[in-house]
Design a protein around this motif. Structure first.
Motif: not given
Length: 140
Positions: A13-25, A98-104
């Motif tokens: 799950l941690y790996i998936g969260i990191v991959i997902y966060a990198c893609i959306f970053a 609002w940018t911070a809200f979208v990111g969080v």
């Protein structure tokens, strides 16, 4: 599920969260302004998603040793705690920008996406670790 298997799922799950966060970053670098705020907030959201994953893991581990009524109350308390933490993160973010809200928000959704993609992540990590798929072993 043994403790070793539960820790493995948590790691996946941690790996998936990191991959997902990198893609959306990376996607956010194209569309979001200010970029730095979005990147910091998606990181905060991803850390929040990791907190949720660990909290669920820990809650399950503890509730298995409690009586049914105590387990129900404890699980409800921990669930509400996770919800409140997410709401606080989102409220603070919307008060900032609002940018911070979208990111969080995007970062927090990482746990959901990671859980959805877990079978794929499990196959990849099993190949990297040289582990056979336990589901196939149990079915034989």
């Amino acid at each position: 599920m043994g403790n070793h298997k539960a820790r493995r799922v948590l790691k996946e799950l941690y790996i998936g969260i990191v991959i997902y966060a990198c893609i959306f970053a990376l996607i956010g670098i194209i569309f979001m302004r200010p970029i730095w705020m979005y990147l910091v907030s998606i990181f905060v959201g991803a850390v929040g998603a990791c907190f949720q994953a660990y909290s669920i893991y820990d809650t399950l581990d503890i509730t298995l040793d409690l009586s049914e009524n105590k387990a129900k109350n404890y699980a409800m308390f921990k669930s509400m705690t996770r919800l409140i933490v997410c709401l606080v993160l989102m409220i603070v973010a919307i008060l900032i920008h609002w940018t911070a809200f979208v990111g969080v928000t995007v970062g927090l959704l990482g746990l959901k996406v990671s859980a959805f993609l877990n079978p794929l992540i499990k196959k990849i990590t099993n190949k990297i670790d040289g582990v056979e798929d336990t589901l196939e072993i149990e079915q034989k």
